[in-house]
Scaffold this motif. Structure first.
Motif, short mmCIF file in Angstrom:
data_model
loop_
_atom_site.label_atom_id
_atom_site.label_comp_id
_atom_site.label_asym_id
_atom_site.label_seq_id
_atom_site.Cartn_x
_atom_site.Cartn_y
_atom_site.Cartn_z
N GLY A 291 0.80 -1.21 0.00
CA GLY A 291 0.00 0.00 0.00
C GLY A 291 0.84 1.27 0.00
N GLN A 292 2.17 1.11 0.06
CA GLN A 292 3.05 2.27 0.07
C GLN A 292 3.91 2.31 -1.19
N GLU A 293 4.63 3.39 -1.36
CA GLU A 293 5.38 3.65 -2.58
C GLU A 293 6.85 3.88 -2.25
N MET A 294 7.73 3.27 -3.04
CA MET A 294 9.15 3.55 -2.96
C MET A 294 9.46 4.71 -3.90
N VAL A 295 10.25 5.68 -3.44
CA VAL A 295 10.53 6.86 -4.26
C VAL A 295 12.01 6.97 -4.63
N ASN A 296 12.85 6.04 -4.16
CA ASN A 296 14.27 6.10 -4.51
C ASN A 296 14.46 5.83 -6.01
N TYR A 297 15.53 6.38 -6.56
CA TYR A 297 15.85 6.20 -7.98
C TYR A 297 16.57 4.86 -8.18
N CYS A 298 16.11 4.09 -9.16
CA CYS A 298 16.73 2.81 -9.49
C CYS A 298 16.33 2.45 -10.92
N ALA A 299 16.87 1.36 -11.42
CA ALA A 299 16.64 1.03 -12.83
C ALA A 299 16.64 -0.47 -13.03
N GLN A 300 16.38 -0.87 -14.28
CA GLN A 300 16.23 -2.29 -14.61
C GLN A 300 17.43 -3.13 -14.18
N ILE A 301 18.64 -2.61 -14.33
CA ILE A 301 19.82 -3.42 -13.98
C ILE A 301 19.88 -3.73 -12.49
N ASP A 302 19.11 -3.01 -11.68
CA ASP A 302 19.12 -3.25 -10.23
C ASP A 302 18.20 -4.41 -9.82
N LEU A 303 17.25 -4.75 -10.66
CA LEU A 303 16.28 -5.78 -10.27
C LEU A 303 16.91 -7.17 -10.17
N PRO A 304 17.73 -7.64 -11.13
CA PRO A 304 18.33 -8.97 -10.97
C PRO A 304 19.19 -9.09 -9.71
N VAL A 305 19.94 -8.03 -9.39
CA VAL A 305 20.76 -8.05 -8.16
C VAL A 305 19.86 -8.25 -6.95
N THR A 306 18.76 -7.52 -6.92
CA THR A 306 17.85 -7.58 -5.78
C THR A 306 17.24 -8.96 -5.63
#
Length: 369
Positions: A291-306
């Motif tokens: 129900g909440q929103e993340m506002v930090n800047y990130c991009a597609q290349i960060d998703l596999p790492v996560t």
């Protein structure tokens, strides 16, 4: 890399930090929607009729959404490569049958069954090798154990492709079936790539849908296709409710868009914000609550790492991203030439071959001249 470079990269948020793993999900479902710009959701763009993205808006409001998640590279082959391998230059990586570590290789090595479900024609030419279609690319370059494309879905479901690929309802039906029939204790990684929201916009919502009663939507092939996709995503999420205790579903895009009747107000392929909807019943440290929103800047290349870090799995040294729970900088590659880094404070744009730039030297660590 000098100490000065290290300090500068740290200040830009480019040095990898890996927060505490959260324990693996039994199932990970990553949905990459063709050209789904953040500006295509009514929640983020009131010029989109409210009825067109009713389910997407509800998902964004009911689970975790990201306001500043960016395309890392585009068009499609670059964006999918960033989502799978956490790398920026698919042409440099995919030479012949070369395979770089990616979500399929890493998850399959750790017991996950990997499935690539693509709405496109499996023989469609993708990049450097003249005879390389998607089917061969998925097998040889990403190592996916299982792949299905338009022709496979036509045969299994006795449905013809429309437009230039298979209707995404069939992909979602296959994904739900794989989850429903999965062996007890098995682990599964499903990557879905849809094409409904790409011209020629062949999809339509079901008869009687409220979108068809909205004159503005009914007159727009783009909005009709967007509405149709929205309904299919909503139905899919409803169908997989029994599995959400140990399943993570992510909805994002292959890249930001210039189509869609100019709702993005952009005329060129500049990477921009795309949705990232994080659907899970499990709370995670460092991630906003449902129900909440993340506002930090990130991009597609960060998703596999996560995804690997969350599962307690090693992150390959070839991955260029960072865990998006701690990232606050979005890195993109423009036209294979320029590195763009966006932070809440500034935008940096440098030539990838500019040896005087710390960003170019960082890029050179992954793509030596």
């Amino acid at each position: 890399m000098s100490d000065t470079d290290t300090r500068k990269l740290a200040s830009l948020g480019m040095l990898r930090q890996l927060p505490q793993p959260a324990g693996p999900y039994r199932n990970i479902v990553l949905v990459a929607v063709e050209s789904l710009d953040l500006a295509y959701l009514h929640k983020y763009n009131p010029s989109i009729p409210v009825e067109a993205t009713r389910n997407l808006d509800a998902i964004a409001s009911g689970f975790v959404s990201f306001r500043n998640f960016f395309t890392s590279a585009q068009p499609t082959t670059f964006g999918l490569h960033a989502l799978l391998s956490s790398r920026l230059d698919v042409f440099a990586d995919m030479v012949g049958d070369n395979m770089v570590p990616n979500l399929f290789t890493e998850l399959q090595q750790n017991g996950y069954a990997g499935h690539f479900l693509g709405a496109m024609n499996g023989q469609f030419i993708t990049w450097s090798a003249r005879d390389a279609g998607w089917k061969r690319t998925v097998q040889r370059n990403y190592g996916a154990a299982h792949g299905m494309f338009a022709a496979d879905f036509e045969k299994k479901y006795q449905k013809k492709s429309s437009g230039w690929g298979m209707d995404s309802a069939v992909l979602f039906a296959e994904a739900e079936s794989l989850l429903r029939h999965a062996r007890p204790g098995s682990k599964n990684f499903l990557f879905l790539y849809t094409i409904d929201t790409h011209p020629p916009y062949g999809a339509r919502p079901p008869e009687g849908d409220a979108c068809l009663r909205d004159r503005r939507i009914a007159a727009s092939p783009f909005l009709l296709s967007l509405c149709a996709l929205d309904r299919k995503l909503g139905a899919f999420l409803q169908a997989v409710q029994p599995y959400l205790d140990d399943t993570l579903i992510l909805i994002t895009a292959d890249h930001s868009a210039t189509h869609g009747e100019n709702y993005t107000r952009r005329s060129h392929f500049t990477p921009d914000r795309i949705p990232l909807l994080w659907i899970s019943r499990r709370g995670l440290a460092g991630l906003a609550a449902n129900g909440q929103e993340m506002v930090n800047y990130c991009a597609q290349i960060d998703l596999p790492v996560t995804l690997l870090n969350l599962s307690g799995l090693p992150v390959p040294a070839t991955f260029m991203g960072n865990d998006l729970r701690v990232k606050n900088a979005a890195c993109s590659l423009l036209a294979q030439k320029s590195i763009r880094l966006l932070t809440p404070q500034a935008e940096y744009l440098v030539d990838r071959k500019d040896a005087s730039s710390v960003l170019a030297r960082w890029f050179g660590m992954y793509y030596p001249r």
